[in-house]
Design a protein around this motif. Sequence first.
Motif, PDB file in Angstrom:
ATOM      1  N   SER A  16      46.293  95.045  -8.358  1.00 37.03           N
ATOM      2  CA  SER A  16      46.134  95.914  -7.522  1.00 37.03           C
ATOM      3  C   SER A  16      46.387  95.568  -6.083  1.00 37.03           C
ATOM      4  CB  SER A  16      44.526  96.408  -7.261  1.00 37.03           C
ATOM      5  OG  SER A  16      43.945  95.420  -6.991  1.00 37.03           O
ATOM      6  N   THR A  17      46.444  94.214  -5.964  1.00 32.74           N
ATOM      7  CA  THR A  17      47.034  93.634  -4.526  1.00 32.74           C
ATOM      8  C   THR A  17      48.372  94.007  -4.168  1.00 32.74           C
ATOM      9  OG1 THR A  17      47.444  91.437  -5.526  1.00 32.74           O
ATOM     10  CG2 THR A  17      45.281  91.799  -4.906  1.00 32.74           C
ATOM     11  N   TYR A  18      49.205  94.252  -5.336  1.00 36.58           N
ATOM     12  CA  TYR A  18      50.671  94.634  -4.906  1.00 36.58           C
ATOM     13  C   TYR A  18      50.751  95.868  -4.166  1.00 36.58           C
ATOM     14  CZ  TYR A  18      52.901  91.725  -8.534  1.00 36.58           C
ATOM     15  OH  TYR A  18      53.510  90.689  -9.147  1.00 36.58           O
ATOM     16  N   LEU A  19      49.795  96.972  -4.548  1.00 31.27           N
ATOM     17  CA  LEU A  19      49.611  98.005  -3.665  1.00 31.27           C
ATOM     18  C   LEU A  19      49.099  97.559  -2.338  1.00 31.27           C
ATOM     19  CD1 LEU A  19      49.500 101.295  -3.555  1.00 31.27           C
ATOM     20  CD2 LEU A  19      47.394 101.082  -4.650  1.00 31.27           C
ATOM     21  N   LEU A  20      47.920  97.132  -2.329  1.00 30.08           N
ATOM     22  CA  LEU A  20      47.127  96.860  -1.108  1.00 30.08           C
ATOM     23  C   LEU A  20      48.114  95.974  -0.114  1.00 30.08           C
ATOM     24  CD1 LEU A  20      43.569  95.813  -2.675  1.00 30.08           C
ATOM     25  CD2 LEU A  20      44.215  98.013  -1.645  1.00 30.08           C
ATOM     26  N   ASN A  21      48.764  95.010  -0.523  1.00 29.73           N
ATOM     27  CA  ASN A  21      49.683  94.150   0.460  1.00 29.73           C
ATOM     28  C   ASN A  21      50.864  95.123   0.868  1.00 29.73           C
ATOM     29  OD1 ASN A  21      49.066  91.371   0.807  1.00 29.73           O
ATOM     30  ND2 ASN A  21      49.164  91.240  -1.607  1.00 29.73           N
ATOM     31  N   LYS A  22      51.157  95.955   0.161  1.00 35.82           N
ATOM     32  CA  LYS A  22      52.213  97.048   0.643  1.00 35.82           C
ATOM     33  C   LYS A  22      51.857  97.974   1.554  1.00 35.82           C
ATOM     34  CE  LYS A  22      55.692 100.160  -1.817  1.00 35.82           C
ATOM     35  NZ  LYS A  22      55.986 100.822  -2.945  1.00 35.82           N
ATOM     36  N   ILE A  23      50.577  98.245   1.562  1.00 36.88           N
ATOM     37  CA  ILE A  23      49.882  99.062   2.573  1.00 36.88           C
ATOM     38  C   ILE A  23      49.885  98.236   3.780  1.00 36.88           C
ATOM     39  CG2 ILE A  23      47.937 100.426   3.352  1.00 36.88           C
ATOM     40  CD1 ILE A  23      47.406 101.268   0.618  1.00 36.88           C
ATOM     41  N   VAL A  24      49.409  97.340   4.058  1.00 31.63           N
ATOM     42  CA  VAL A  24      49.014  96.437   5.073  1.00 31.63           C
ATOM     43  C   VAL A  24      50.399  95.674   5.647  1.00 31.63           C
ATOM     44  CG1 VAL A  24      47.742  94.463   6.105  1.00 31.63           C
ATOM     45  CG2 VAL A  24      46.838  95.782   4.079  1.00 31.63           C
ATOM     46  N   VAL A  25      51.364  95.411   4.775  1.00 29.96           N
ATOM     47  CA  VAL A  25      52.396  94.785   5.335  1.00 29.96           C
ATOM     48  C   VAL A  25      53.432  95.638   6.025  1.00 29.96           C
ATOM     49  CG1 VAL A  25      54.029  94.968   3.499  1.00 29.96           C
ATOM     50  CG2 VAL A  25      54.065  92.679   4.808  1.00 29.96           C
ATOM     51  N   THR A  26      53.167  96.985   5.931  1.00 30.48           N
ATOM     52  CA  THR A  26      53.967  98.107   6.597  1.00 30.48           C
ATOM     53  C   THR A  26      53.667  97.837   8.144  1.00 30.48           C
ATOM     54  OG1 THR A  26      52.382  99.792   6.085  1.00 30.48           O
ATOM     55  CG2 THR A  26      54.222  99.563   4.691  1.00 30.48           C
ATOM     56  N   GLU A  27      52.524  97.298   8.403  1.00 26.86           N
ATOM     57  CA  GLU A  27      52.056  97.305   9.828  1.00 26.86           C
ATOM     58  C   GLU A  27      51.902  96.006  10.527  1.00 26.86           C
ATOM     59  OE1 GLU A  27      48.518  99.763  10.547  1.00 26.86           O
ATOM     60  OE2 GLU A  27      49.146 101.005   8.989  1.00 26.86           O
ATOM     61  N   VAL A  28      51.656  95.116   9.544  1.00 26.57           N
ATOM     62  CA  VAL A  28      51.106  93.514   9.898  1.00 26.57           C
ATOM     63  C   VAL A  28      52.178  92.433   9.480  1.00 26.57           C
ATOM     64  CG1 VAL A  28      49.411  91.823   9.706  1.00 26.57           C
ATOM     65  CG2 VAL A  28      48.713  94.166   9.595  1.00 26.57           C
ATOM     66  N   ALA A  29      52.584  91.506  10.067  1.00 29.52           N
ATOM     67  CA  ALA A  29      53.322  90.287   9.739  1.00 29.52           C
ATOM     68  C   ALA A  29      52.864  89.615   8.385  1.00 29.52           C
ATOM     69  CB  ALA A  29      53.889  89.422  10.741  1.00 29.52           C
ATOM     70  N   SER A 204      45.972  92.858  16.769  1.00 29.69           N
ATOM     71  CA  SER A 204      44.656  92.690  16.469  1.00 29.69           C
ATOM     72  C   SER A 204      44.265  93.996  15.241  1.00 29.69           C
ATOM     73  CB  SER A 204      43.932  93.240  17.732  1.00 29.69           C
ATOM     74  OG  SER A 204      42.604  93.548  17.457  1.00 29.69           O
ATOM     75  N   PRO A 205      43.414  93.316  14.536  1.00 24.45           N
ATOM     76  CA  PRO A 205      42.968  94.558  13.321  1.00 24.45           C
ATOM     77  C   PRO A 205      42.403  95.595  13.894  1.00 24.45           C
ATOM     78  CG  PRO A 205      42.233  92.142  12.587  1.00 24.45           C
ATOM     79  CD  PRO A 205      42.616  91.990  14.224  1.00 24.45           C
ATOM     80  N   LEU A 206      42.056  95.698  15.243  1.00 24.53           N
ATOM     81  CA  LEU A 206      41.341  96.806  15.938  1.00 24.53           C
ATOM     82  C   LEU A 206      42.352  97.941  15.867  1.00 24.53           C
ATOM     83  CD1 LEU A 206      39.123  95.355  18.394  1.00 24.53           C
ATOM     84  CD2 LEU A 206      38.388  96.271  16.069  1.00 24.53           C
ATOM     85  N   HIS A 207      43.799  97.491  16.088  1.00 23.22           N
ATOM     86  CA  HIS A 207      44.864  98.578  16.498  1.00 23.22           C
ATOM     87  C   HIS A 207      45.536  98.611  15.106  1.00 23.22           C
ATOM     88  CE1 HIS A 207      44.852  96.383  20.422  1.00 23.22           C
ATOM     89  NE2 HIS A 207      44.238  97.436  20.454  1.00 23.22           N
ATOM     90  N   TRP A 208      45.111  98.368  13.760  1.00 23.66           N
ATOM     91  CA  TRP A 208      45.694  98.832  12.551  1.00 23.66           C
ATOM     92  C   TRP A 208      45.251 100.308  12.298  1.00 23.66           C
ATOM     93  CZ3 TRP A 208      44.297  94.025   9.088  1.00 23.66           C
ATOM     94  CH2 TRP A 208      44.974  92.815   9.665  1.00 23.66           C
ATOM     95  N   SER A 209      46.047 100.977  11.232  1.00 26.32           N
ATOM     96  CA  SER A 209      45.319 102.013  10.833  1.00 26.32           C
ATOM     97  C   SER A 209      44.200 101.781   9.895  1.00 26.32           C
ATOM     98  CB  SER A 209      46.459 102.864  10.046  1.00 26.32           C
ATOM     99  OG  SER A 209      46.849 102.097   8.825  1.00 26.32           O
ATOM    100  N   VAL A 210      43.424 103.160   9.744  1.00 28.98           N
ATOM    101  CA  VAL A 210      42.278 102.923   8.696  1.00 28.98           C
ATOM    102  C   VAL A 210      42.616 102.410   7.303  1.00 28.98           C
ATOM    103  CG1 VAL A 210      40.143 104.301   7.645  1.00 28.98           C
ATOM    104  CG2 VAL A 210      41.238 104.630  10.106  1.00 28.98           C
ATOM    105  N   ALA A 212      45.177 100.502   6.511  1.00 30.53           N
ATOM    106  CA  ALA A 212      45.429  99.094   6.559  1.00 30.53           C
ATOM    107  C   ALA A 212      44.217  98.325   6.674  1.00 30.53           C
ATOM    108  CB  ALA A 212      46.412  98.811   7.611  1.00 30.53           C
ATOM    109  N   GLN A 213      43.331  98.562   7.337  1.00 35.11           N
ATOM    110  CA  GLN A 213      41.910  97.920   7.525  1.00 35.11           C
ATOM    111  C   GLN A 213      41.261  98.080   6.296  1.00 35.11           C
ATOM    112  OE1 GLN A 213      40.143 100.230  10.994  1.00 35.11           O
ATOM    113  NE2 GLN A 213      41.114  98.991  12.348  1.00 35.11           N
ATOM    114  N   TRP A 214      41.212  99.051   5.511  1.00 34.50           N
ATOM    115  CA  TRP A 214      40.293  99.277   4.160  1.00 34.50           C
ATOM    116  C   TRP A 214      41.116  98.110   3.324  1.00 34.50           C
ATOM    117  CZ3 TRP A 214      35.764 100.485   2.480  1.00 34.50           C
ATOM    118  CH2 TRP A 214      35.202 101.309   3.186  1.00 34.50           C
ATOM    119  N   SER A 215      42.435  98.361   3.246  1.00 33.51           N
ATOM    120  CA  SER A 215      43.202  97.672   2.204  1.00 33.51           C
ATOM    121  C   SER A 215      43.050  96.034   2.453  1.00 33.51           C
ATOM    122  CB  SER A 215      44.774  98.011   2.340  1.00 33.51           C
ATOM    123  OG  SER A 215      44.989  99.347   1.957  1.00 33.51           O
ATOM    124  N   MET A 216      43.138  95.639   3.645  1.00 37.80           N
ATOM    125  CA  MET A 216      42.745  94.101   4.216  1.00 37.80           C
ATOM    126  C   MET A 216      41.449  94.069   3.463  1.00 37.80           C
ATOM    127  SD  MET A 216      43.769  91.311   5.183  1.00 37.80           S
ATOM    128  CE  MET A 216      44.898  91.229   6.260  1.00 37.80           C
TER     129      MET A 216
END
Length: 297
Positions: A16-29, A204-210, A212-216
């Motif tokens: 499942s981390t493939y999916l979760l990383n895919k969601i977060v990495v669209t916004e985070v380096a 900052s994680p505070l500026h991520w989408s919801v 991305a925050q949940w996925s992280m």
Amino acid sequence: MLIILAFFAIYIIWGSTYLLNKIVVTEVAPLYLASIRFSTASVLIFIIAKVLKLSLVISKRQFLNNVFAGFLFLVYGNGVFVWALKYVDSGFGALEASIQPLMVLIMMRMIDGKKIQKKSIIGISLGIIGMYLLVSQDQIVFQENSLIGIIMIFTCVISWSWGSLFVARAELGPNYFVNTGYQMLCSGILLSFVSLLFGEVWLSPLHWSVSAQWSMGLLIVFGSIVAFTAFNYLLKEVSTEKVSTSAYVNPVIALILGWYILDEQITGQSVVAAIILLTGVYFINSRRTIKPRMHGR
């Protein structure tokens, strides 16, 4: 039962981390993402360990062994792999990573003189064939400096395989959970330095989408704390080549989750590839599972 649950963790949760990383990495380096993930997971592990009254005390040798294991798995094996994907298609990266079980068996042959079983050879061959069918549906794009990417991913496979064999033999400490904490703490710190070195933007994680925050959050709790602890446990309890079969199962789980959650299409070739991959896993895992206990470890 504990071994079965641990395999469930490295097969299903890591898939499942493939999916979760895919969601977060669209916004985070990517390296910054990894540094936050592992650093936060390590802090949570130490807090939980204290609540459970687990001892955090380990010897200097055990600490250094955990640092080395964390470097092989998370800093080099994971971090450099992500960096190398700048130069090769991700499908090709997945295909190249699927040789990990074969690399583990070759290393075991070189280090221990262990004979490679026929069932393992059949299983690994089926795994590589299945992975090729899975990723060959999308044209593999070789970009500029693709040879660098190919070589670096191969070294990542060696690093992860070496780490698997090292953890199976090394003195890391009496508790798998605490060992995971030390590996992730050191890796998170090292990855933060590498991220700064590469000039990544720290948002900052505070500026991520919801999402991305949940996925992280899920990556930290399940992908890091639960699954990586299970991985450390399995390396001590079952043969290393069986643990490495997660390289075959994870893409199948990622395929199913991508279809279910992101409405990604599953083709007939994908279904055939998944069946071949899982058949390969069966052949590798159909031999004796439990490691014989070694005195003096």
